[in-house]
Design a protein around this motif. Structure first.
Motif, PDB file in Angstrom:
ATOM      1  N   ASP A   1       1.946   3.113  -3.842  1.00 36.49           N
ATOM      2  CA  ASP A   1       0.567   3.897  -4.332  1.00 36.49           C
ATOM      3  C   ASP A   1       1.092   4.971  -5.704  1.00 36.49           C
ATOM      4  O   ASP A   1      -0.620   5.131  -6.125  1.00 36.49           O
ATOM      5  CB  ASP A   1      -0.572   4.197  -3.494  1.00 36.49           C
ATOM      6  CG  ASP A   1      -0.002   5.617  -2.948  1.00 36.49           C
ATOM      7  OD1 ASP A   1       1.254   6.434  -3.274  1.00 36.49           O
ATOM      8  OD2 ASP A   1      -0.572   6.202  -1.743  1.00 36.49           O
TER       9      ASP A   1
ATOM     10  N   ASN B   1      -6.518   0.931  -9.009  1.00 35.14           N
ATOM     11  CA  ASN B   1      -4.814   1.508  -7.585  1.00 35.14           C
ATOM     12  C   ASN B   1      -3.938   0.943  -7.783  1.00 35.14           C
ATOM     13  O   ASN B   1      -3.710  -0.128  -6.739  1.00 35.14           O
ATOM     14  CB  ASN B   1      -5.396   2.458  -6.788  1.00 35.14           C
ATOM     15  CG  ASN B   1      -6.602   3.183  -5.913  1.00 35.14           C
ATOM     16  OD1 ASN B   1      -7.028   4.310  -7.639  1.00 35.14           O
ATOM     17  ND2 ASN B   1      -8.116   2.759  -5.857  1.00 35.14           N
TER      18      ASN B   1
ATOM     19  N   LYS C   1       1.067   8.475  -5.657  1.00 37.57           N
ATOM     20  CA  LYS C   1       1.081   9.403  -5.090  1.00 37.57           C
ATOM     21  C   LYS C   1       2.229   9.936  -4.048  1.00 37.57           C
ATOM     22  O   LYS C   1       2.960   9.323  -4.399  1.00 37.57           O
ATOM     23  CB  LYS C   1       0.071   9.055  -4.019  1.00 37.57           C
ATOM     24  CG  LYS C   1      -1.481   8.761  -5.080  1.00 37.57           C
ATOM     25  CD  LYS C   1      -2.599   8.532  -4.419  1.00 37.57           C
ATOM     26  CE  LYS C   1      -3.830   8.127  -4.141  1.00 37.57           C
ATOM     27  NZ  LYS C   1      -4.153   7.588  -6.455  1.00 37.57           N
TER      28      LYS C   1
ATOM     29  N   LYS D   1       1.030  -1.233   0.294  1.00 37.49           N
ATOM     30  CA  LYS D   1       0.196   0.268   0.232  1.00 37.49           C
ATOM     31  C   LYS D   1       1.108   1.534  -0.184  1.00 37.49           C
ATOM     32  O   LYS D   1       0.047   2.271  -0.743  1.00 37.49           O
ATOM     33  CB  LYS D   1      -0.671   0.220   1.523  1.00 37.49           C
ATOM     34  CG  LYS D   1      -2.223  -1.939   0.731  1.00 37.49           C
ATOM     35  CD  LYS D   1      -3.183  -1.136   1.633  1.00 37.49           C
ATOM     36  CE  LYS D   1      -4.249  -1.633   1.887  1.00 37.49           C
ATOM     37  NZ  LYS D   1      -4.491  -2.187   0.803  1.00 37.49           N
TER      38      LYS D   1
ATOM     39  N   GLY E   1      -0.719   7.399 -10.227  1.00 39.85           N
ATOM     40  CA  GLY E   1      -1.210   5.633  -9.215  1.00 39.85           C
ATOM     41  C   GLY E   1      -2.565   4.705  -9.631  1.00 39.85           C
ATOM     42  O   GLY E   1      -2.911   3.923  -8.661  1.00 39.85           O
ATOM     43  N   THR E   2      -3.586   5.825 -10.912  1.00 40.11           N
ATOM     44  CA  THR E   2      -4.696   5.032 -11.014  1.00 40.11           C
ATOM     45  C   THR E   2      -4.421   4.605 -12.813  1.00 40.11           C
ATOM     46  O   THR E   2      -4.016   4.874 -13.035  1.00 40.11           O
ATOM     47  CB  THR E   2      -5.902   5.757 -10.420  1.00 40.11           C
ATOM     48  OG1 THR E   2      -5.726   7.006 -11.779  1.00 40.11           O
ATOM     49  CG2 THR E   2      -5.714   6.056  -9.197  1.00 40.11           C
TER      50      THR E   2
ATOM     51  N   GLY F   1      -0.274  -0.202  -5.250  1.00 45.63           N
ATOM     52  CA  GLY F   1      -0.296  -0.247  -4.263  1.00 45.63           C
ATOM     53  C   GLY F   1      -1.615  -1.394  -4.126  1.00 45.63           C
ATOM     54  O   GLY F   1      -1.309  -1.552  -3.023  1.00 45.63           O
ATOM     55  N   ASN F   2      -1.677  -2.087  -4.978  1.00 44.48           N
ATOM     56  CA  ASN F   2      -2.700  -3.073  -4.434  1.00 44.48           C
ATOM     57  C   ASN F   2      -2.300  -4.353  -5.362  1.00 44.48           C
ATOM     58  O   ASN F   2      -1.801  -4.561  -6.145  1.00 44.48           O
ATOM     59  CB  ASN F   2      -4.404  -2.702  -5.042  1.00 44.48           C
ATOM     60  CG  ASN F   2      -5.001  -1.711  -3.803  1.00 44.48           C
ATOM     61  OD1 ASN F   2      -4.863  -1.690  -2.911  1.00 44.48           O
ATOM     62  ND2 ASN F   2      -4.983  -0.203  -4.013  1.00 44.48           N
TER      63      ASN F   2
ATOM     64  N   ALA G   1       4.889   3.255  -8.189  1.00 41.34           N
ATOM     65  CA  ALA G   1       3.514   2.815  -8.054  1.00 41.34           C
ATOM     66  C   ALA G   1       3.977   0.683  -8.813  1.00 41.34           C
ATOM     67  O   ALA G   1       4.694   0.982  -9.455  1.00 41.34           O
ATOM     68  CB  ALA G   1       2.692   3.486  -9.418  1.00 41.34           C
TER      69      ALA G   1
END
Length: 77
Positions: free
Chosen positions: A15, A48, A17, A12, A42-43, A50-51, A22
């Protein structure tokens, strides 16, 4: 170089950001998407960094084929 072992909580932190790297995880493998234009900020299409996106990538039009272009930075552990 020793492969990183990251927990979900540690992942996490990556992320994408505020200048952070990332990373995403798929099937236990952690990939660096920092320099992938589609992951800017990060998207990517509601996902997102970090996942663990294992369950979502199989529904993506490109599937897992795009993963082979990414740098592997470690594993989930």
């Amino acid at each position: 170089m020793t492969e990183k072992i990251l927990t979900l909580d540690e992942l996490k932190n990556y992320d994408g950001k505020e200048g952070r790297k990332a990373y995403i995880a798929v099937d236990g493998v952690v990939y660096d998407v920092t320099n992938v234009a589609a992951w800017q900020g990060g998207t990517h299409h509601g996902n997102n960094a970090g996942n663990d996106v294992s369950d979502r990538i199989v529904k993506a039009p490109h599937g897992k084929s795009t993963l082979e272009k990414l740098e592997v930075v470690g594993k989930l552990g």
